[in-house]
Design a protein around this motif. Structure first.
Motif, PDB file in Angstrom:
ATOM      1  N   PRO A  69      12.369  -5.517   3.191  1.00 32.51           N
ATOM      2  CA  PRO A  69      10.936  -6.125   3.367  1.00 32.51           C
ATOM      3  C   PRO A  69      10.832  -7.674   3.949  1.00 32.51           C
ATOM      4  O   PRO A  69       9.988  -7.990   4.568  1.00 32.51           O
ATOM      5  CB  PRO A  69      10.865  -6.416   1.652  1.00 32.51           C
ATOM      6  N   ALA A 101       8.741  -8.462   7.315  1.00 29.04           N
ATOM      7  CA  ALA A 101       7.640  -9.720   7.134  1.00 29.04           C
ATOM      8  C   ALA A 101       8.150 -10.460   8.255  1.00 29.04           C
ATOM      9  O   ALA A 101       7.269 -11.131   9.079  1.00 29.04           O
ATOM     10  CB  ALA A 101       8.143 -10.335   5.900  1.00 29.04           C
ATOM     11  N   GLN A 129       9.075  -3.508  13.889  1.00 25.37           N
ATOM     12  CA  GLN A 129       7.913  -3.996  13.437  1.00 25.37           C
ATOM     13  C   GLN A 129       7.239  -4.754  14.302  1.00 25.37           C
ATOM     14  O   GLN A 129       6.004  -4.875  14.645  1.00 25.37           O
ATOM     15  CB  GLN A 129       8.041  -4.747  11.950  1.00 25.37           C
ATOM     16  N   GLY A 178      14.021 -10.007  -5.885  1.00 19.12           N
ATOM     17  CA  GLY A 178      12.829  -9.552  -5.281  1.00 19.12           C
ATOM     18  C   GLY A 178      11.963  -8.874  -6.125  1.00 19.12           C
ATOM     19  O   GLY A 178      12.346  -8.689  -7.511  1.00 19.12           O
TER      20      GLY A 178
END
Lengths: 316, 652, 150
Positions: free
Chosen positions: B548, B552, B153, B436
């Protein structure tokens, strides 16, 4: 003395000069000799009065020895060879430029002890050594005193009378007993209560003149003119004549030598006020031995403990 | 020198337990203090304005702000005085809040203490000198270490913004742990389906240089200009030629070697492509499995390869990359459950880890997606999941929660029931951590829709009974000991830092905490920065986290790098060491101790050598200063004279 | 710990001074954390901020004690966590040596202490300061040397 002269003559073609000792201003005090001419080899002497540590001349501002192309010959007792090794450890001296003539040492004489032990009082005209005795010839007769009785304090506790590093060795191997407790003098002070120790140092250091003879005689004190004790910027110590300032100077000297000092004892020998400052460095050497099993000036490849570290979580 | 002292009341934070007016009044007693006042909120705009006005109207050359911690507002006040025309290093702070007003109630003692701290700060600022950083060009390239989802990412975000990216991964393929997962919670997305496209993007992105089977050997330099030496390991296949056809894999005779990708549940040939979606899709040879390397005979792959890509004579080689920033995304490894001897992991083949169960579930796994017991290949009827194996347990040195296992267990139990509708699933848990979005609802589904039986209690022992296993544990809600007979036991092993994390931390000069996770700059406010300028963190290497959160952080780290590179050059920090050449005796001790290699020799014309500091490499630790015998080298802003002045002011 | 505080009522005690050399990254942060959490501490400590314990010349310890400071505290990052990688490894050796050397010259070694406190260890910092302050209060003023260095 023939053996010493013949050894020096035999290595003469490898060196530009030889550092040794020659007779000095009186029979008790030989002085350093810087022999550059082969005819001066005859003036070199070696006996238990040859106390000065010649390695002090190598790393300081005296550049002449390093200017030549060949090696520098140097006479070294056990303690002197440790100083040479320590200088090599720190890269202050190039091992390949040294030709070390090792001298197994019977111990050096403390001239003050000699003067106080002798019974005759006339001026001494000659000193000779044989069979473990010192023979003094004075205007009022001849006297013999055991060498053991007049050894300098540093020699009484010496662990390395035999040179630890050398290229050539003088033949005579002198057996010397290893002291039972080399740190006995340090421990004697430590056995006293805290207040007595402080009183001892206040009393002793009060006499200090800040003459810096101790610093100048130390082979490892290479800062010379840049010495922190005389620096205005940064200002760690003033020139005020207080015992606290004298104390600070000696703390700087001692702590800068911690883990480096080879206990050669020159500092104590040259002090004009007879302050036992060797004890301070012996204590740091003792701590280095306790904490890291380290003895300075015994292994040319070793790294001084305060210039290296242990990377484990619980190490030291 | 003209010094101004500003004492902050900080509302009542300081004024409540310190007589700030007295502190200001008494500050005037120090020589050189020409102005002293108290303010209500010094860091506020009016407060800063007052300082700036005073600097101008009283022609101040030094400023002391007695307020909160400099770690809070030193930068604020530095900028404020700079705007008034004063060099920002002519400012000192006296910490009279965190270190005085907040830790005691004795107003008289606190005031006295504050007065002294101000006196010390005045003494220091009196010795301060204006310092000026220099402009150095930035190398606008970023290195990402680790090709898992966080690193991928980060690399994609940086590359999409136009930056040159060097992505380094020590395995022959990128993808990390996520590539080994079957499905991901709570959406039950197929892991390789969502990761695959990103991996392909990495391969195809023009701005990304991919080095796999490569490790970082060393790093030197400083933010904006790092030099990183990489070791590209020999893979024995020329990847420029290899087409990934897989023929070598089919023909390789060495087929008995355990396959790491399948967690030891299957074998793989010595020459292999790690998995079908591997990027790069190239073959490599596992030396220890290869018959040619172990016995000198074979070379079938070399003969069979249609493009002649196999090269047995390949050697490791070094590559040097120059980058301006580094993002560390080295991920995690899983706890070895052998530490719990009572669970029998490693002894009983049907006691497996969560990751092994993932591979069993996966269609590209050892059993083609059919859930079977490793011992006899039978379908299990009763499956027991054990939570917190190597988490929340001080006795094995893992006191922390691994954060993801509760969700992984729920997912695996749901999938097991999907695959085997007749199967019964049990979960021994301590607590359920499902923080979450849709996480808790997911766990409830496992219980209510899929009939997974949750038992609150720890497992004490797992032992064989015939060809099955008995799981003995506690049911604290029932207040009883229970025993569950199982065909398969899955241990949810805890998350730990990747193998070799500590060694990497030392190479990069970043810190790792007691468990080996890399330390962030601030636990709340700087989660992706480290204390080493120019080095950022992303993903599980900083602490256990789910996908996630890893993604991030990957984007967050990329944002930090992009902010850094938004300008063409950067101003160096002038709080570096400096050698007074005339005082230097050339002993070399500073060179020996400098942790960053920031000191080098400078040879003068007469041949003498002096030390010289490379200011762009110096990090400002001051080790050289402490070591130097004549104190020729001084650390700017923390010089001997400055520290001694503070000490002297205290003793006055 | 939170509600205990050493109350300085004795006039002599209130003039005792401990100088603390704290590294910016860990221990100064730990002292800040202790403040943020309002952990009470006796007011004897005066902190001098340094970038790293590697900056600590052992001479600072000696100079402080000779100048009459009653106690010296040095605190840094835990070994292996140094912000500059190895600064505290060097500090550890030098400070251990100087600590063992102090009694030889007649300075009570209990007046010097070095610790490792991280930025998150507020409670530990409170404990260190409270214990050391109590020790210095018990030892009393530093008898010093016959003259102070200025």
């Amino acid at each position: 003395m023939n053996t010493l002269q013949s050894i020096v003559a035999s290595v003469w073609d490898q060196v530009d000069m030889v550092l040794g000792w020659q007779p000095g201003y009186d029979p008790l005090h030989p002085v350093p000799a810087f022999v550059r001419d082969p005819k001066d080899i005859a003036s070199l002497i070696w006996n238990p009065l040859c106390a000065p540590n010649l390695s002090v001349y190598l790393a300081k501002s005296f550049k002449a020895p390093t200017r030549g192309e060949k090696k520098i010959g140097i006479l070294a007792k056990g303690c002197d060879s440790r100083s040479l090794t320590a200088l090599i450890q720190e890269g202050l001296v190039d091992r390949n430029r040294l030709l070390i003539i090792g001298l197994p040492c019977p111990g050096t004489v403390d001239p003050d002890a000699l003067t106080s032990v002798r019974t005759q009082s006339g001026p001494i005209t000659d000193v000779s050594f044989a069979d473990g005795m010192v023979q003094l010839t004075a205007t009022d007769g001849v006297e013999r005193v055991p060498l053991d009785q007049v050894l300098a304090r540093r020699c009484q506790r010496c662990r390395h009378p035999h040179p630890v590093l050398y290229d050539v060795l003088l033949e005579e191997v002198v057996p010397r007993p290893v002291p039972k407790d080399p740190f006995a003098h340090v421990k004697a002070l430590e056995n006293q209560p805290l207040e007595a120790r402080k009183a001892f140092w206040l009393r002793e250091l009060e006499r200090c003149l800040r003459c810096y003879a101790c610093r100048n005689a130390c082979p490892l004190c290479v800062c010379q003119d840049q010495c922190l004790a005389e620096s205005r910027t940064p200002k760690w110590v003033t020139q005020k004549d207080t015992v606290a300032d004298k104390f600070l100077f000696h703390m700087i000297h001692t702590l800068h030598l911690a883990g480096r000092c080879t206990e050669c004892g020159e500092c104590e020998r040259v002090c004009p006020m007879k302050i036992p400052i060797g004890l301070l460095k012996e204590k740091t050497a003792h701590i280095a031995m306790d904490l890291w099993g380290y003895e300075s000036g015994t292994d040319p490849a070793a790294q001084p403990p305060l210039l290296s570290y242990d990377a484990s979580v619980n190490g030291l | 020198m003209r010094i101004g002292v500003f004492v902050c009341r900080c509302g009542t934070n300081i004024a409540g337990t310190v007589d700030t007016q007295a502190v200001a009044a008494r500050a005037l007693a120090s020589p050189d203090v020409v102005y002293a006042t108290e303010l209500l909120y010094t860091c506020s705009e009016p407060g800063q304005q007052e300082i700036q006005n005073a600097v101008l109207s009283h022609r101040l050359q030094g400023v002391v702000v007695a307020a909160c911690s400099p770690r809070m507002h030193e930068l604020t006040f530095r900028r404020a005085v700079e705007k008034a025309g004063l060099n920002r290093y002519m400012l000192e702070m006296a910490n009279i809040r965190e270190h005085v007003s907040w830790i005691g109630q004795d107003k008289a003692a606190n005031t006295e203490k504050a007065v002294e701290l101000v006196r010390m700060a005045v003494a220091k600022v009196r010795r301060n000198e204006p310092l000026f950083g220099s402009q150095v060009p930035l190398t606008k390239r970023v290195m990402v270490i680790g090709g898992g989802v966080a690193g991928i990412q980060a690399a994609l975000d940086c590359a999409d913004a136009g930056l040159d990216v060097v992505l380094v991964e020590r395995e022959p393929t990128i993808g990390g742990k996520m590539a080994k997962l079957d499905k991901t919670f709570p959406t039950i997305d197929c892991s390789s389906c969502i990761l695959g496209p990103k991996m392909v993007d990495v391969a195809q992105n023009e701005n990304i240089t991919l080095h796999t089977a490569t490790e970082v050997e060393s790093l030197s330099g400083t933010i904006g200009n790092f030099t990183v030496t990489l070791r590209k390991k020999a893979v024995y296949v020329d990847w420029d030629a290899c087409t990934g056809c897989g023929l070598c894999m089919e023909k390789c005779p060495s087929k008995k070697h355990p396959d790491g990708f399948n967690e030891g549940l299957a074998t793989a040939p010595a020459i292999r492509i790690p998995f079908p979606q591997a990027i790069p899709k190239k073959a490599h040879i596992e030396r220890s499995a290869c018959r040619y390397f172990t016995t000198g005979k074979c070379r079938v792959c070399q003969k069979i390869c249609p493009v002649g890509a196999v090269r047995f004579d390949m050697e490791d080689r070094q590559v040097v990359e120059n980058v301006g920033a580094v993002i560390v995304a080295t991920g995690y490894d899983l706890f070895d459950p052998a530490a719990y001897g009572e669970y029998g992991a490693g002894r009983y083949p049907d006691v497996i880890t969560g990751m092994q169960f993932e591979r069993i579930l996966s269609a590209s796994g050892p059993f083609g997606g059919h859930i079977r017991r490793p011992s006899d290949g039978r379908e299990p009827r009763d499956i027991v999941f054990v939570a917190c194996v190597g988490s929340r347990d001080k006795s094995v040195g893992r006191p922390y929660c691994s954060g993801v296992c509760c969700m992984v267990i729920a997912k695996q139990a749901i999938l097991a029931r999907d695959h085997l509708p007749e199967a019964r699933c049990y979960v021994f848990y301590m607590d359920i951590r499902a923080p979450g979005k849709n996480y808790d609802e997911f766990v409830r589904r496992a219980v209510e829709e899929y009939g997974v039986q949750y038992i609150r209690g720890r497992v004490g022992k797992i032992y064989p009974k015939g060809d099955r296993l008995v799981v003995q544990g506690a049911d604290t809600l029932l207040g009883a000991q229970v025993e569950v007979e199982a065909d398969l036991v899955v241990l949810a092993t805890g998350v730990e830092p990747s193998r070799g994390a500590r060694e990497l931390a030392e190479k990069l000069h970043i810190s790792a905490d007691t468990h080996g996770f890399f330390m962030e700059g601030h636990p709340k406010l700087k989660p992706v920065e480290t204390n080493t300028a120019g080095i950022y963190l992303a993903g599980a290497c900083q602490g256990p986290k789910d996908i996630p959160a890893s993604v991030a952080q990957g984007s967050a780290a990329a944002a930090k790098v992009l902010a850094l590179f938004a300008r063409d050059s950067m101003t160096t920090d002038p709080q570096t060491a400096h050698v007074a050449e005339k005082v230097c005796i050339g002993c070399g001790k500073c060179l020996t101790v400098c942790p960053f290699g920031a000191i080098q020799w400078k040879t003068l014309r007469d041949g003498t050598k002096k030390a010289q500091v490379l200011e762009t490499v110096c990090q400002g630790c001051g080790l050289c200063n402490a070591t130097c015998p004549p104190k020729a080298v001084q650390l700017r802003h923390f010089t001997d004279d400055q520290i001694l002045a503070e000490l002297e002011a205290l003793c006055a | 710990m939170r509600d205990e505080a050493v109350t300085i009522t004795n006039q002599t005690e209130s003039s005792l001074r401990i100088v603390g050399f704290l590294c910016n990254w860990c221990s100064y942060g730990g002292a800040d954390t202790a403040g943020v959490c309002r952990f009470r501490q006796p007011p004897l400590l005066r902190i001098i901020r340094i970038p790293c314990t590697g900056r600590m010349d052992p001479m600072f310890v000696v100079k402080a004690l000779i100048q009459g400071v009653d106690g010296v505290l040095v605190s840094g990052c835990h070994p292996k966590d140094c912000h500059y990688a190895v600064g505290n490894f060097y500090a550890r050796r030098r400070l251990e040596l100087v600590g063992r050397f102090l009694p030889f010259i007649g300075i009570d070694p209990r007046r010097f202490r070095y610790t490792w406190v991280s930025a998150s260890e507020g409670q530990r910092w409170q404990q260190v300061v409270t214990e050391f302050s109590a020790l210095i209060a018990a030892l009393g003023p530093n008898p010093g040397f016959s003259a102070h260095v200025r």
